[in-house]
Design a protein around this motif. Structure first.
Motif, PDB file in Angstrom:
ATOM      1  N   ASP A 106       0.830  -1.575   0.189  1.00 18.93           N
ATOM      2  CA  ASP A 106      -0.064   0.094   0.002  1.00 18.93           C
ATOM      3  C   ASP A 106       0.970   1.652   0.065  1.00 18.93           C
ATOM      4  N   ILE A 107       2.117   1.167   1.028  1.00 14.53           N
ATOM      5  CA  ILE A 107       2.758   2.522   0.147  1.00 14.53           C
ATOM      6  C   ILE A 107       3.460   2.661  -0.045  1.00 14.53           C
ATOM      7  N   ALA A 108       3.624   2.112  -0.821  1.00 16.60           N
ATOM      8  CA  ALA A 108       4.062   1.544  -2.520  1.00 16.60           C
ATOM      9  C   ALA A 108       3.686   2.611  -2.899  1.00 16.60           C
ATOM     10  N   LEU A 109       2.724   1.896  -3.308  1.00 17.18           N
ATOM     11  CA  LEU A 109       1.058   2.662  -3.808  1.00 17.18           C
ATOM     12  C   LEU A 109       1.017   4.199  -4.041  1.00 17.18           C
ATOM     13  N   ALA A 110       0.666   4.525  -2.495  1.00 14.97           N
ATOM     14  CA  ALA A 110       0.244   5.394  -1.868  1.00 14.97           C
ATOM     15  C   ALA A 110       1.567   6.838  -2.490  1.00 14.97           C
ATOM     16  N   ASN A 111       3.140   6.132  -1.649  1.00 16.46           N
ATOM     17  CA  ASN A 111       3.973   7.281  -2.378  1.00 16.46           C
ATOM     18  C   ASN A 111       3.784   7.370  -3.890  1.00 16.46           C
ATOM     19  N   ALA A 112       3.996   6.377  -4.426  1.00 18.68           N
ATOM     20  CA  ALA A 112       3.815   6.796  -6.090  1.00 18.68           C
ATOM     21  C   ALA A 112       3.184   7.432  -6.221  1.00 18.68           C
ATOM     22  N   ILE A 113       1.761   7.563  -5.956  1.00 26.54           N
ATOM     23  CA  ILE A 113       0.493   8.521  -6.128  1.00 26.54           C
ATOM     24  C   ILE A 113       0.378   9.669  -5.513  1.00 26.54           C
ATOM     25  N   GLY A 114       1.495  10.052  -4.426  1.00 27.27           N
ATOM     26  CA  GLY A 114       1.590  11.548  -4.225  1.00 27.27           C
ATOM     27  C   GLY A 114       2.920  11.835  -5.062  1.00 27.27           C
ATOM     28  N   ARG A 115       4.024  11.222  -5.107  1.00 25.72           N
ATOM     29  CA  ARG A 115       4.824  11.189  -6.107  1.00 25.72           C
ATOM     30  C   ARG A 115       4.594  12.593  -7.200  1.00 25.72           C
ATOM     31  N   GLU A 116       3.210  11.435  -7.787  1.00 22.92           N
ATOM     32  CA  GLU A 116       3.163  11.329  -9.529  1.00 22.92           C
ATOM     33  C   GLU A 116       2.013  13.215  -9.112  1.00 22.92           C
ATOM     34  N   ILE A 117       1.508  13.157  -8.374  1.00 23.84           N
ATOM     35  CA  ILE A 117       0.508  14.407  -7.901  1.00 23.84           C
ATOM     36  C   ILE A 117       1.781  16.001  -7.766  1.00 23.84           C
ATOM     37  N   ILE A 118       3.092  15.663  -7.235  1.00 20.47           N
ATOM     38  CA  ILE A 118       3.785  16.433  -7.299  1.00 20.47           C
ATOM     39  C   ILE A 118       4.383  16.300  -9.019  1.00 20.47           C
ATOM     40  N   ASP A 119       4.691  15.620  -9.526  1.00 20.53           N
ATOM     41  CA  ASP A 119       5.547  15.828 -10.248  1.00 20.53           C
ATOM     42  C   ASP A 119       4.604  16.204 -11.584  1.00 20.53           C
ATOM     43  N   ALA A 120       3.870  15.935 -11.352  1.00 15.57           N
ATOM     44  CA  ALA A 120       2.565  16.627 -12.652  1.00 15.57           C
ATOM     45  C   ALA A 120       2.228  17.576 -12.134  1.00 15.57           C
ATOM     46  N   GLY A 121       2.073  18.500 -11.213  1.00 17.21           N
ATOM     47  CA  GLY A 121       2.160  19.719 -11.083  1.00 17.21           C
ATOM     48  C   GLY A 121       0.098  19.892 -10.136  1.00 17.21           C
ATOM     49  N   LEU A 122      -0.034  18.807 -10.199  1.00 16.76           N
ATOM     50  CA  LEU A 122      -1.226  18.986  -9.537  1.00 16.76           C
ATOM     51  C   LEU A 122      -1.603  19.069  -7.864  1.00 16.76           C
TER      52      LEU A 122
ATOM     53  N   ALA B 168      11.040  12.484   0.115  1.00 13.72           N
ATOM     54  CA  ALA B 168      10.794  10.853   0.587  1.00 13.72           C
ATOM     55  C   ALA B 168      10.380   9.996  -0.755  1.00 13.72           C
ATOM     56  N   VAL B 169       9.137  10.138  -0.869  1.00 14.92           N
ATOM     57  CA  VAL B 169       8.691   9.890  -2.319  1.00 14.92           C
ATOM     58  C   VAL B 169       9.410  10.240  -3.866  1.00 14.92           C
ATOM     59  N   GLU B 170      10.489  11.208  -3.684  1.00  9.32           N
ATOM     60  CA  GLU B 170      10.795  10.924  -4.763  1.00  9.32           C
ATOM     61  C   GLU B 170      11.279   9.700  -5.359  1.00  9.32           C
ATOM     62  N   PRO B 171      11.978   8.881  -5.202  1.00 12.19           N
ATOM     63  CA  PRO B 171      12.233   7.485  -5.360  1.00 12.19           C
ATOM     64  C   PRO B 171      11.074   6.488  -6.080  1.00 12.19           C
ATOM     65  N   TYR B 172       9.926   6.393  -5.701  1.00 11.54           N
ATOM     66  CA  TYR B 172       8.638   6.249  -5.771  1.00 11.54           C
ATOM     67  C   TYR B 172       8.058   6.176  -7.360  1.00 11.54           C
ATOM     68  N   THR B 173       8.601   5.540  -8.352  1.00  8.80           N
ATOM     69  CA  THR B 173       8.003   6.257  -9.586  1.00  8.80           C
ATOM     70  C   THR B 173       7.114   4.842  -9.831  1.00  8.80           C
ATOM     71  N   LEU B 174       6.823   5.505 -11.174  1.00  5.72           N
ATOM     72  CA  LEU B 174       5.354   5.205 -11.635  1.00  5.72           C
ATOM     73  C   LEU B 174       5.787   3.306 -11.873  1.00  5.72           C
ATOM     74  N   GLU B 175       6.957   3.494 -11.928  1.00  3.83           N
ATOM     75  CA  GLU B 175       7.835   2.153 -12.552  1.00  3.83           C
ATOM     76  C   GLU B 175       8.161   1.073 -11.652  1.00  3.83           C
ATOM     77  N   ARG B 176       8.873   2.113 -10.826  1.00  5.59           N
ATOM     78  CA  ARG B 176       9.016   0.661  -9.567  1.00  5.59           C
ATOM     79  C   ARG B 176       7.634   0.641  -8.719  1.00  5.59           C
ATOM     80  N   ALA B 177       6.522   1.253  -8.660  1.00  2.00           N
ATOM     81  CA  ALA B 177       5.164   1.168  -8.436  1.00  2.00           C
ATOM     82  C   ALA B 177       4.552   0.274  -8.724  1.00  2.00           C
ATOM     83  N   GLU B 178       4.736  -0.235 -10.282  1.00  2.00           N
ATOM     84  CA  GLU B 178       4.672  -1.339 -10.936  1.00  2.00           C
ATOM     85  C   GLU B 178       4.748  -2.496 -10.085  1.00  2.00           C
TER      86      GLU B 178
END
Lengths: 313, 624, 554
Positions: free
Chosen positions: C73-89, C108-118
């Protein structure tokens, strides 16, 4: 900070009901307007918690300028409407609807109001002739668009054997007026299980599972929300059915206490119907916003543990 | 997951119409991705509309809708099985029990009753056994059917043949039908495209100048777009584009065109309400579900002049701001469906449908919906429900279709005849159109003349013609027998006596006489017809076709039939007058308190027959 | 959350929201009437995303189901957080005004890329991205969870990972936007409200830090209160193991069957000097007790209140005369106090409640009369003119810093896989959950007739059953590193290969908790019921590698 989200104020519309000037908020149905005025309007397929399907037609009223009568339960009040709830046309239609139902369906367990309405409108089901005996005609297998033509001497009815196919419910469709309430409760208005729907058509329209399979083979989850809205006793908890059969069901000796369900943390209000210190039925108040009268199988039937506290449990 | 009881053939039939499953969750094989993601919800709920096409596919291929097939359809479309069963069991052309692969539907309705329908049924029973059997011997069974819309050439039959031994499923009408003709049809299998249809009787002598709606019928090749163009096709659409949407509606207003379905509602008002509705998308719907006993005009138009239907519907979409058109055709009209689909494909090939119609930058396309055996589906809101994959139960109005119609969106809907009048309005101009007919009834009207006349058929008259003129055109009562009565407007219309032959067949004329033009039915009965039997057949029709939603119609139609049976068989309860008083009460309640037009008119013809003394008391019963 | 422990939103809001994420919750079966409200929201156009290893009957309603691997779950949540930041949302205005710690969170979430989360979750990157964007863009969004989030060794971190997402997007403190932890029992929330937590006094006053509150309680009760926090449930079991806890008074719990690693739990309970069990049944725990105090069923035989998942306090009432010697909880406690030398009197439930109202400001306005008239009230409800709060944390949106109060902190958390790792010997991930017609260990739900009920099974993906050559109904031995049970196999298409499922409902037939691990979240004390490594042995071949514990019902 406390933010309230009351409904936005609604405009009032003025109309006339039975000669009285009436003002109601925009969007009010004629039924609600009638009730606001204290005009008793019969309903069978209407209940506050379900989307009106306006199929029973016993609530019809006359709106001046409209060709046919309109169902009060779903027609919204419009400015300038002139409504008659007791005209000759209204009385005749209500009388006929009650006669048609009473001549085709067993209404003996319907709410007492139904008898009062029949009296008020002079409904006499015997005009339609003596009830036909169930003739082995299998309603569940009826093919749409075809029926066996009788001799007309007896009034065809929906009489059929009681369906007892599980431990929790009894379905006695001889009492079914096809008000669609159970379908609404099982469907989009509440439960969204869709275990039952109206199958067939015309007089052979019926509440059915797919291919009329027994409930245990259907999607039914035994929430009992269909039973809670059934106005004629067609759907009944098996416990009540058996007590009625045994002659021990006695509502005059029952108390009803509202409490909270002992299971999950949603906080559903239960109404415990108790007779002789035993819970004989569980309902939920229609007007409470958590349940709107609905429960799940645990809330509806899961009370047994308090009265079965044996050591071996 | 579909249950294990789905057979490969059932799967194939469904996949042929829905395409292969998109994932393991919708009936396909499961792959790794299916274990981690699934798409459903809104997108799944939107697939509901494919229910009827999928059911047709199974019915066509297997001859019935088995539990296994229904399971698979439910999995593919994410529909609860009870809901799907509710739909299957509503429509007469679907079977929920195994039945013979070939079903011959024999029309025993009122027009065909005058043409020996009962004798044909008796012959069928002798040949194929009791109605509705499994066809144990030769795989053929027969059933009685309500009006098949072939009234000008009864008795009619409809053959429904499931796929057998590699042969594709097919369905075709045989009329006039004889057992030999049916047998020949069965032996021949799927019929090829029939030749260009017969000319309207009025045109046989070359006198086509009076014909407007029928002027191409029998002359244009219904399969050829260029033939349609050679007969003036697509002039109206060109004119519509010149005028613009508002201009089209202005012309309609000027024309005084009103709907030909029975309600006579001004067409321009409908169109304008939808065009002005800010909610998008809009839908344009052609109602080709004519099922009123005695009515066959829309069938003739769809079969013989399908491009005209396509063009008119395109204009409707253009004027009302709809990009998608829907044409709902009754399932008993396989030829009309095939020809419309063909016409739509040809029009699309030529850029007359699609994303840039006629190169003028507007988008429009048409989908054909095939009904499945339900008179009530012709009621416009019931039609919407059916097209959405539901039971064809009428909706309460308001809201009207212009506010919330097909898929809950603003929808404009007209029947085929009304739509073809739109072409006339645009070609002639609204004012010129308004000048035809009478001040209260502009244009021409199609009359479906059947029963005991010399030349039954489809007749077109300018409004104002009298009933006598129509009868005369049809050659009068056949064999010179005395006229007993005419059923005007269909089973939902009323009987008129021989004293009313000078009735002008206009909306205002019919209204003044307490009758209705309805769907243009003029069904003629001579003194040899058992009218009590005819009236009982009408009562049976409404009892069979009631959707069952509302009490007055659901039970009232049963009581009406019982009552007529009692009178006809000499078992009246109390006096006949008592029974007729009850009939009046039933009629009043059905008329006043039913949801839709079916219930509201279910007693009209019966009561008019009683008023005219057409119902014989005692022992005069006949029929089934 | 940010103080008081309760869901932020009311049920009506989920009917009026635009997007719903149901994370680790099979509400369709575990909270059916809440799911009614949720489906009303869906009918009104809300999009539903379900995050759950199983495609449950809840997930079947979702526009998109994200079937993550158990415990990721945390891998997923952190990746969602990272993507929200990354996309300027990111909801910049909200974050700036009402939160602290974004920079550290972003780092902290920077390493949690979408690819890693997958890779960590199994869910395709594109789907994670879709959820991130949909949640961030929604005008209103509700994030709901249940035990799928909290029955893990890192339960608190899981919750924090979700809270971080709500802070990032501003989906908290507004009508229709909030965080909704669904409570598993009818008064878990009320228990917390009443201070049945190791570190809280009633009304969520911290025992150690809220000195004025402690003084208030001490003054009212005329007795000093312990200044230190106590143990939570698993802390107690650890203390038993260390020998520090020798006497236990259990009210309405059945730890002998409900605790993870059941074999160990029974050993520890059996080893106590003195065990008192107060319950309406003679439970398995009661059978181990020195003293059993028969109690009334609070919901049908006694007066009082409970608090629901929307913080609504509602009345329970006496409808039945209790059987035999069963006594009301209040009467038992007061009698116990009297025997121990303290006179509590014989207060009614209402008198006890009024005392609570006097001490806990958030309950101040909830008189019995108002609870009766209004069908319950949501806390906080400080005085009798207050309608009760529909949703919490509206203060975070206040412009005035005074009124806004303390900022809500981001709390960076890291993904840590389940403790009970998969291996060659234990290759299948077993997760646990509830069925619609049963409840917890079946003490309550086992006694009514339900046509839906079927005995406990080991649910396997059809592909796995195929792979192991197993058929529906075939009995197998299920082995974990702690124990083994026998159960029939049930083919369950909601499972993917490698994932198995059991319930805890039938401990007398199949003691699932013999298998589960007692790896426990240090902050909340919740054990990791949701992630056990197992293997499945056919009975013919099974060697008793792990000795079977004696049958639990013995």
């Amino acid at each position: 900070m406390s933010v309230r989200f009351a409904d936005l104020p609604r405009r009032l519309v003025s109309l006339t009901i039975d000669g009285r000037a009436v003002r109601v908020p925009e969007g009010t149905t004629l039924l609600e307007a009638c009730r606001q005025e204290g005009i008793d309007t019969p309903t069978l397929c209407y209940v506050e918690t379900l989307t009106p399907v306006n199929v029973c037609r016993v609530c019809v009223v006359e709106v001046e300028g409209a060709r046919a009568l309109v169902p009060a339960c779903s027609r919204r009040a419009e400015a300038g409407m002139v409504v008659h709830t007791d005209s000759e046309r209204v009385r005749l239609s209500r009388r006929m609807v009650l006669e048609l139902l009473a001549s085709s369906v067993d209404l003996s367990l319907a709410a007492p109001e139904v008898r009062a309405w029949m009296q008020r409108y002079g409904a006499d089901a015997s005009r339609m002739g003596p009830a036909a005996a169930p003739d082995g005609h299998h309603r569940d297998q009826a093919h749409p668009g075809h029926h066996r033509v009788g001799d007309g001497a007896r009034a065809e009815t929906v009489a059929q054997p009681v369906k007892v196919d599980n431990e929790n419910y009894v379905r006695d469709y001889s009492r079914c007026i096809l008000c669609y309430k159970c379908v609404g409760a099982c469907g989009t208005d509440a439960q969204n299980t869709f275990a039952i729907a109206v199958a067939g058509r015309g007089f052979e329209a019926r509440i059915s599972t797919e291919h009329a399979v027994p409930l245990p083979d259907s999607a039914c989850v035994y929430c009992g929300n269909c039973i809670a809205v059934c106005p004629t006793g067609a759907l009944m908890f098996r416990s009540e059915h058996e007590m009625r059969q045994a002659g021990t069901w006695d509502e005059s000796r029952q108390t009803v206490t509202t409490t909270i369900c002992p299971y999950c943390g949603v906080g559903c209000n239960l109404e415990l119907h108790v007779q002789d210190n035993t819970i004989v039925k569980v309902t939920s108040p229609l007007d409470h916003d958590v349940t709107r009268g609905n429960l799940c199988v645990k809330g509806r039937f899961g009370f047994e543990f308090v009265q079965r506290r044996t050591r071996e449990g | 997951m579909a249950s294990g009881r789905t057979t490969a053939a059932e799967r194939a039939a469904v996949d042929a119409v829905l395409g292969p499953p998109s994932s393991g969750w919708t009936g396909g094989g499961r792959d790794r991705l299916d274990g981690h993601v699934a798409f459903g919800g809104r997108s799944a709920r939107e697939r509901r509309r494919w229910l009827l096409p999928a059911l047709h596919a199974v019915q066509d291929r297997l001859g019935w809708i088995s539990p296994g097939a229904l399971d698979y359809i439910c999995t593919r479309l994410t529909i609860p099985p009870a809901e799907a069963y509710a739909v299957v069991s509503f429509y007469a052309l679907f079977a929920t029990e195994p039945q013979a692969p070939v079903v011959v539907h024999l029309c025993d309705d009122i027009a065909c009753r005058c043409q020996g329908a009962e004798a044909l049924c008796a012959a069928a029973e002798a040949r194929f056994g009791p109605a509705g059997g499994t066809g144990a011997g030769d795989g053929i069974t027969w059933v009685r059917s309500p009006c098949l819309g072939q009234c000008e050439r009864g008795p009619a039959a409809l053959i429904q043949s499931a796929a057998q031994a590699g042969a594709a499923p097919w369905s075709a009408a045989v009329a006039p039908a004889t057992l030999e003709g049916i047998a020949a049809g069965l032996a021949a299998g799927a019929p090829g495209p029939p030749p260009v249809g017969p000319l309207p009787p009025q045109a046989v002598d070359g006198a086509t100048d009076r014909l407007r709606l029928l002027r191409r019928t029998g002359r244009v090749d219904p399969g050829q777009l260029d033939s349609y163009r050679a007969h003036g096709g697509y002039q109206a659409l060109r004119r519509a584009i010149e005028l613009g949407p508002q201009g089209v509606i202005q012309e309609l207003k000027a024309s005084g065109l009103v709907g030909r379905g029975g309600a006579a509602f001004p067409t321009a008002v409908k169109w304008e309400a939808v065009a002005a509705n800010p909610v998008r998308p809009h839908y344009a719907v052609c109602n080709g579900d004519e099922s009123e006993p005695g009515t066959f005009k829309d069938r003739v138009l769809m079969e013989q002049d399908p491009f005209a239907v396509v063009e008119a519907l395109t204009i409707m979409g253009f004027a009302c701001g709809a990009e998608q058109g829907h044409c709902y055709v009754r399932g008993e009209y396989p030829l009309a469906i095939a020809r419309l689909r063909h016409a739509i494909d040809r029009a699309r090939d030529r850029g007359l449908l699609g994303s840039d119609v006629m190169g003028h930058g507007f988008r429009f396309d048409i989908e054909v919906h095939r009904g499945a055996g339900a008179y009530i589906a012709g009621e416009e809101t019931a039609l919407f429900n059916s097209a959405e994959g539901k039971r064809a139960e009428p909706r309460n109005k308001p809201p009207f279709p212009a506010q919330a119609g097909l898929f809950g969106q603003p929808t404009v809907i007209n029947n085929v005849e009304t739509l073809l009048n739109v072409l006339e309005v645009l070609e002639q101009g609204g004012a010129a159109y308004a000048a035809t007919g009478t001040p209260g009834s502009a244009g021409t009207r199609l009359f479906c003349v059947s029963g005991c006349v010399d030349r039954p058929g489809l007749y077109e008259f300018e409004f104002g013609a009298t009933l006598r003129q129509v009868l005369d055109a049809a050659g009068g009562v056949r064999a010179g027998r005395p006229l007993r009565t005419v059923l005007l407007g269909g089973a939902a219309g009323s009987f008129v006596g021989p004293d009313q032959l000078d009735l002008p067949l206009t909306f205002e004329g019919a209204r003044a006489a307490g009758a209705t033009l309805g769907s243009g039915v003029v069904m003629v009965f001579d003194d040899g017809v058992d009218l009590t039997d005819i009236v009982r057949r009408i009562a049976r029709f409404f009892r069979d076709e009631s959707c069952g939603q509302c009490v007055p119609c659901r039970v009232g139609t049963v009581r009406q039939e019982e009552l007529l049976t009692r009178i006809a068989t000499g078992r009246a309860r109390g006096s006949t007058a008592d029974e007729l008083a009850l009939l009046t009460d039933l009629g009043a309640a059905m008329r006043d308190a039913s949801i839709c037009g079916l219930g509201q008119t279910a007693s009209t013809a019966v009561e008019s027959a009683a008023r005219l003394g057409l119902i014989a008391t005692g022992g005069g019963g006949g029929g089934s | 959350m940010f103080g008081a422990g309760g869901g932020t939103s009311s049920y009506q809001e989920i009917e009026d929201t635009d997007l719903i994420i149901l994370w680790g919750s099979n509400a369709r079966e575990a909270h059916p009437i809440f799911f009614h409200h949720l489906l009303q929201g869906v009918r009104r156009g809300a999009r539903l995303y379900a995050v759950d290893p199983r495609r449950t009957t809840s997930a079947q309603w979702a526009d998109v189901w994200l079937g993550l691997d158990v415990g990721s779950d945390i891998a997923l949540a952190n990746a969602i957080g990272r993507e929200i930041i990354d996309a300027g949302l990111v909801n910049e205005a909200f974050v700036q005004r009402a939160t602290t710690g974004l920079a550290a969170y972003a780092a902290a979430v920077e390493p949690y890329t979408l690819e890693r989360a997958e890779g960590d979750t199994g869910v395709p990157a594109s789907v994670i991205r879709e959820l991130a964007h949909a949640y961030a863009r929604a005008d209103r969004a509700q994030l709901c969870w249940t035990l799928g989030i909290t029955e893990h060794h890192n339960a608190t971190d899981n919750v924090l990972a979700l809270i971080n997402l709500s802070l990032l997007t501003g989906h908290v403190g507004r009508y229709g936007s909030g965080l909704v932890p669904l409570r598993g029992q009818n008064n878990v929330q009320g228990g917390g409200d009443m201070g049945a937590l190791p570190n809280k006094l009633p009304g969520f006053h911290d025992v150690e830090t809220d000195l004025p509150a402690r003084a208030r309680f001490e003054a009212r009760w005329g007795a000093p209160l312990p200044p230190k926090r106590g143990w939570h449930l698993s802390g107690m079991f650890e203390a038993m193991e260390r020998g520090e806890l020798r006497t236990l008074y259990v009210l309405g719990e059945n730890p002998a069957q409900s605790e993870a690693d059941q074999t160990k739990a029974i050993r520890l309970l059996s080893g106590l000097d003195h065990l008192v069990v107060q319950d309406i049944f003679l439970t398995r725990t009661g059978e181990l007790a020195d003293v059993v105090l028969p109690a009334t069923a609070t919901w049908a035989e006694a007066e009082g209140t409970v608090t629901s998942s929307e913080r609504r306090v509602q009345r329970v009432r006496r409808a039945l005369t209790p059987p035999g010697q069963a006594r009301d909880d209040i009467a038992i406690l007061c009698e116990l106090a009297r025997r121990l030398g303290h006179e509590f009197g014989e207060p009614t439930a209402q008198e006890v409640w009024d005392e609570l109202r006097a001490l806990s400001p958030m309950h101040g306005g909830m008189s019995y009369a108002r609870l009766e008239a209004l069908g319950g009230l949501r806390w906080p409800c400080p005085d009798e003119s207050h309608p009760g709060e529909l949703f919490l944390h509206a203060r975070l949106w206040e412009a005035d810093p005074q009124r806004r109060g303390p900022a809500a902190p981001f709390t960076p958390v890291e993904f840590a896989p389940p403790v009970d790792a998969l291996s060659e010997d234990f290759p299948i991930r077993l997760t646990t959950g509830r069925r619609l017609d049963s409840f917890n260990t079946g003490v309550q739900s086992g006694r009514f007739s339900s046509p839906l009920r079927r005995p406990e099974t080991l649910n396997l993906a059809p592909e796995d059953a195929d792979r192991f050559g197993l058929e529906e109904g075939e009995r197998v031995r299920v082995c974990s590193r702690r124990g083994a049970v026998e159960a029939p196999v049930h083919l369950d298409a909601s499972l993917r290969p490698g994932l198995a499922f059991m319930t805890l409902h039938f401990p007398d037939q199949v003691a699932t908790n013999v298998l589960t691990i007692d790896a426990t979240d240090p902050k909340s004390g919740t054990a990791e019921f949701k992630a056990t490594a197992i293997r499945v042995e056919t009975l013919a071949l099974a060697a008793p590698a792990v000795p079977l514990p004696e049958k639990a019902s013995a």
